[in-house]
Write a protein that holds these residues in place. Structure first.
Motif, PDB file in Angstrom:
ATOM      1  N   SER A  42      -0.470  49.440 -51.585  1.00  0.00           N
ATOM      2  CA  SER A  42      -1.659  50.244 -51.300  1.00  0.00           C
ATOM      3  C   SER A  42      -1.412  51.218 -50.150  1.00  0.00           C
ATOM      4  CB  SER A  42      -2.848  49.334 -50.979  1.00  0.00           C
ATOM      5  OG  SER A  42      -2.540  48.537 -49.856  1.00  0.00           O
ATOM      6  N   THR A  43      -0.261  51.091 -49.488  1.00  0.00           N
ATOM      7  CA  THR A  43       0.089  52.008 -48.404  1.00  0.00           C
ATOM      8  C   THR A  43       1.380  52.739 -48.745  1.00  0.00           C
ATOM      9  OG1 THR A  43       1.264  50.253 -47.228  1.00  0.00           O
ATOM     10  CG2 THR A  43      -1.032  50.605 -46.625  1.00  0.00           C
ATOM     11  N   PRO A  44       1.426  54.022 -48.462  1.00  0.00           N
ATOM     12  CA  PRO A  44       2.637  54.795 -48.774  1.00  0.00           C
ATOM     13  C   PRO A  44       3.708  54.617 -47.709  1.00  0.00           C
ATOM     14  CG  PRO A  44       0.961  56.232 -47.864  1.00  0.00           C
ATOM     15  CD  PRO A  44       0.337  54.862 -47.981  1.00  0.00           C
ATOM     16  N   TRP A  45       4.914  55.082 -48.019  1.00  0.00           N
ATOM     17  CA  TRP A  45       5.996  55.110 -47.038  1.00  0.00           C
ATOM     18  C   TRP A  45       5.547  55.947 -45.855  1.00  0.00           C
ATOM     19  CZ3 TRP A  45      10.104  52.047 -47.574  1.00  0.00           C
ATOM     20  CH2 TRP A  45      10.504  51.655 -48.842  1.00  0.00           C
ATOM     21  N   ARG A  46       5.813  55.476 -44.652  1.00  0.00           N
ATOM     22  CA  ARG A  46       5.479  56.236 -43.435  1.00  0.00           C
ATOM     23  C   ARG A  46       6.540  57.278 -43.132  1.00  0.00           C
ATOM     24  NH1 ARG A  46       4.323  51.296 -39.530  1.00  0.00           N
ATOM     25  NH2 ARG A  46       6.491  51.111 -40.085  1.00  0.00           N
ATOM     26  N   GLN A  47       7.739  57.067 -43.638  1.00  0.00           N
ATOM     27  CA  GLN A  47       8.818  58.038 -43.494  1.00  0.00           C
ATOM     28  C   GLN A  47       9.802  57.821 -44.630  1.00  0.00           C
ATOM     29  OE1 GLN A  47      10.746  55.601 -39.897  1.00  0.00           O
ATOM     30  NE2 GLN A  47      11.597  57.611 -40.096  1.00  0.00           N
ATOM     31  N   GLY A  48      10.645  58.824 -44.865  1.00  0.00           N
ATOM     32  CA  GLY A  48      11.642  58.706 -45.912  1.00  0.00           C
ATOM     33  C   GLY A  48      12.687  57.671 -45.539  1.00  0.00           C
ATOM     34  N   ILE A  49      13.178  56.958 -46.549  1.00  0.00           N
ATOM     35  CA  ILE A  49      14.154  55.892 -46.317  1.00  0.00           C
ATOM     36  C   ILE A  49      15.174  55.886 -47.447  1.00  0.00           C
ATOM     37  CG2 ILE A  49      12.620  54.229 -47.425  1.00  0.00           C
ATOM     38  CD1 ILE A  49      13.843  52.025 -45.702  1.00  0.00           C
ATOM     39  N   TRP A  50      16.419  55.606 -47.071  1.00  0.00           N
ATOM     40  CA  TRP A  50      17.492  55.339 -48.030  1.00  0.00           C
ATOM     41  C   TRP A  50      18.275  54.174 -47.456  1.00  0.00           C
ATOM     42  CZ3 TRP A  50      22.660  54.640 -48.481  1.00  0.00           C
ATOM     43  CH2 TRP A  50      23.220  54.723 -49.770  1.00  0.00           C
ATOM     44  N   SER A  51      18.389  53.082 -48.210  1.00  0.00           N
ATOM     45  CA  SER A  51      19.008  51.878 -47.675  1.00  0.00           C
ATOM     46  C   SER A  51      19.905  51.213 -48.715  1.00  0.00           C
ATOM     47  CB  SER A  51      17.911  50.897 -47.236  1.00  0.00           C
ATOM     48  OG  SER A  51      18.465  49.765 -46.612  1.00  0.00           O
ATOM     49  N   PHE A  52      21.051  50.742 -48.246  1.00  0.00           N
ATOM     50  CA  PHE A  52      22.017  50.044 -49.088  1.00  0.00           C
ATOM     51  C   PHE A  52      22.314  48.698 -48.437  1.00  0.00           C
ATOM     52  CE2 PHE A  52      26.436  49.228 -50.527  1.00  0.00           C
ATOM     53  CZ  PHE A  52      26.216  49.231 -51.893  1.00  0.00           C
ATOM     54  N   SER A  53      22.128  47.614 -49.187  1.00  0.00           N
ATOM     55  CA  SER A  53      22.215  46.258 -48.629  1.00  0.00           C
ATOM     56  C   SER A  53      23.380  45.464 -49.207  1.00  0.00           C
ATOM     57  CB  SER A  53      20.912  45.508 -48.920  1.00  0.00           C
ATOM     58  OG  SER A  53      20.999  44.172 -48.491  1.00  0.00           O
ATOM     59  N   SER A  54      23.849  44.522 -48.406  1.00  0.00           N
ATOM     60  CA  SER A  54      24.900  43.594 -48.838  1.00  0.00           C
ATOM     61  C   SER A  54      24.323  42.292 -49.384  1.00  0.00           C
ATOM     62  CB  SER A  54      25.806  43.256 -47.648  1.00  0.00           C
ATOM     63  OG  SER A  54      25.086  42.484 -46.685  1.00  0.00           O
ATOM     64  N   ALA A  55      23.008  42.125 -49.326  1.00  0.00           N
ATOM     65  CA  ALA A  55      22.362  40.831 -49.618  1.00  0.00           C
ATOM     66  C   ALA A  55      22.760  40.238 -50.974  1.00  0.00           C
ATOM     67  CB  ALA A  55      20.848  40.962 -49.518  1.00  0.00           C
ATOM     68  N   ASP A  56      22.843  41.054 -51.995  1.00  0.00           N
ATOM     69  CA  ASP A  56      23.159  40.544 -53.331  1.00  0.00           C
ATOM     70  C   ASP A  56      24.639  40.650 -53.688  1.00  0.00           C
ATOM     71  OD1 ASP A  56      20.479  39.918 -53.795  1.00  0.00           O
ATOM     72  OD2 ASP A  56      20.059  41.907 -54.621  1.00  0.00           O
ATOM     73  N   ALA A  57      25.446  41.218 -52.798  1.00  0.00           N
ATOM     74  CA  ALA A  57      26.853  41.460 -53.119  1.00  0.00           C
ATOM     75  C   ALA A  57      27.834  40.567 -52.366  1.00  0.00           C
ATOM     76  CB  ALA A  57      27.200  42.914 -52.841  1.00  0.00           C
ATOM     77  N   VAL A  58      27.427  40.046 -51.213  1.00  0.00           N
ATOM     78  CA  VAL A  58      28.335  39.284 -50.361  1.00  0.00           C
ATOM     79  C   VAL A  58      27.770  37.889 -50.146  1.00  0.00           C
ATOM     80  CG1 VAL A  58      29.425  39.155 -48.081  1.00  0.00           C
ATOM     81  CG2 VAL A  58      29.088  41.382 -49.186  1.00  0.00           C
ATOM     82  N   ILE A  59      28.607  36.891 -50.338  1.00  0.00           N
ATOM     83  CA  ILE A  59      28.200  35.509 -50.079  1.00  0.00           C
ATOM     84  C   ILE A  59      28.882  35.056 -48.804  1.00  0.00           C
ATOM     85  CG2 ILE A  59      28.215  33.140 -50.928  1.00  0.00           C
ATOM     86  CD1 ILE A  59      28.343  34.354 -53.777  1.00  0.00           C
ATOM     87  N   SER A  60      28.113  35.076 -47.708  1.00  0.00           N
ATOM     88  CA  SER A  60      28.625  34.640 -46.418  1.00  0.00           C
ATOM     89  C   SER A  60      27.456  34.458 -45.463  1.00  0.00           C
ATOM     90  CB  SER A  60      29.591  35.667 -45.837  1.00  0.00           C
ATOM     91  OG  SER A  60      30.038  35.237 -44.559  1.00  0.00           O
ATOM     92  N   ASP A  61      27.570  33.476 -44.599  1.00  0.00           N
ATOM     93  CA  ASP A  61      26.570  33.257 -43.561  1.00  0.00           C
ATOM     94  C   ASP A  61      26.946  33.961 -42.262  1.00  0.00           C
ATOM     95  OD1 ASP A  61      24.997  31.737 -45.259  1.00  0.00           O
ATOM     96  OD2 ASP A  61      25.844  29.835 -44.599  1.00  0.00           O
ATOM     97  N   ASP A  62      28.037  34.722 -42.285  1.00  0.00           N
ATOM     98  CA  ASP A  62      28.477  35.503 -41.137  1.00  0.00           C
ATOM     99  C   ASP A  62      28.224  36.982 -41.415  1.00  0.00           C
ATOM    100  OD1 ASP A  62      29.467  33.234 -39.766  1.00  0.00           O
ATOM    101  OD2 ASP A  62      31.315  33.329 -40.942  1.00  0.00           O
ATOM    102  N   LEU A  63      27.995  37.748 -40.368  1.00  0.00           N
ATOM    103  CA  LEU A  63      27.698  39.166 -40.530  1.00  0.00           C
ATOM    104  C   LEU A  63      28.921  40.021 -40.836  1.00  0.00           C
ATOM    105  CD1 LEU A  63      25.073  39.668 -37.698  1.00  0.00           C
ATOM    106  CD2 LEU A  63      24.680  39.806 -40.164  1.00  0.00           C
ATOM    107  N   THR A  64      30.059  39.675 -40.286  1.00  0.00           N
ATOM    108  CA  THR A  64      31.243  40.526 -40.425  1.00  0.00           C
ATOM    109  C   THR A  64      31.559  40.875 -41.882  1.00  0.00           C
ATOM    110  OG1 THR A  64      32.162  39.778 -38.329  1.00  0.00           O
ATOM    111  CG2 THR A  64      33.705  40.744 -39.888  1.00  0.00           C
ATOM    112  N   PRO A  65      31.605  39.924 -42.825  1.00  0.00           N
ATOM    113  CA  PRO A  65      31.900  40.315 -44.212  1.00  0.00           C
ATOM    114  C   PRO A  65      30.845  41.256 -44.805  1.00  0.00           C
ATOM    115  CG  PRO A  65      32.105  37.940 -43.951  1.00  0.00           C
ATOM    116  CD  PRO A  65      31.512  38.469 -42.688  1.00  0.00           C
ATOM    117  N   HIS A  66      29.598  41.080 -44.407  1.00  0.00           N
ATOM    118  CA  HIS A  66      28.525  41.956 -44.895  1.00  0.00           C
ATOM    119  C   HIS A  66      28.705  43.369 -44.355  1.00  0.00           C
ATOM    120  CE1 HIS A  66      25.968  38.884 -46.786  1.00  0.00           C
ATOM    121  NE2 HIS A  66      26.470  38.080 -45.849  1.00  0.00           N
TER     122      HIS A  66
END
Length: 139
Positions: free
Chosen positions: A51-75
């Motif tokens: 019900s609310t629009p984007w407040r600003q333009g955004i482009w984002s690419f995530s590692s969430a579905d591509a990397v299996i690790s509990d550490d940040l470095t591989p992501h």
């Protein structure tokens, strides 16, 4: 502790209102995990529109579905490889659009004994391009 999901992931995000998301998709050569234009309504995970629009333009690419690790470095290394970072012209493009960029790092630390692992070379690279690295810790 088996949670069924990673205790860490990262995303690379650009915030700006000058270029459409397709500009960044073409620039990086990858499809975003999330993208939107200021003023447009946001799609929700359910498929409904917010019900609310984007407040600003955004482009984002995530590692969430591509990397299996509990550490940040591989992501973070995955994002760097896929987005071919650093890029000499990226800081100038961000400045031209009046935007900002960051690595956003999700860090689940419910146990309270996990220490984040953002390598200094990654922080230095992002600072050199005009971006930031932010860790959002959840307890």
């Amino acid at each position: 502790m088996a949670t069924g999901h990673n205790l860490a992931y990262a995303s690379f995000t650009i915030y700006q209102d000058t270029e459409p998301p397709e500009f960044w998709t073409n620039y990086f050569g990858v499809s975003p995990s999330r993208a939107g234009v200021k003023g447009q309504f946001r799609p929700m995970p359910s498929g409904a529109m917010s019900s609310t629009p984007w407040r600003q333009g955004i482009w984002s690419f995530s590692s969430a579905d591509a990397v299996i690790s509990d550490d940040l470095t591989p992501h973070l290394r995955y994002l760097i490889e896929r987005l071919q970072l650093p890029r000499v012209d990226l800081g100038g493009l961000i400045a031209r659009t009046g935007g900002s960029m960051r690595f956003f790092c999700y860090w689940d630390n419910e146990s309270g004994d996990r220490v984040t692992d953002v390598p200094e070379d990654i922080r230095t690279m992002m600072e050199a391009m005009g971006g930031t690295v932010e860790v959002d810790e959840y307890r």
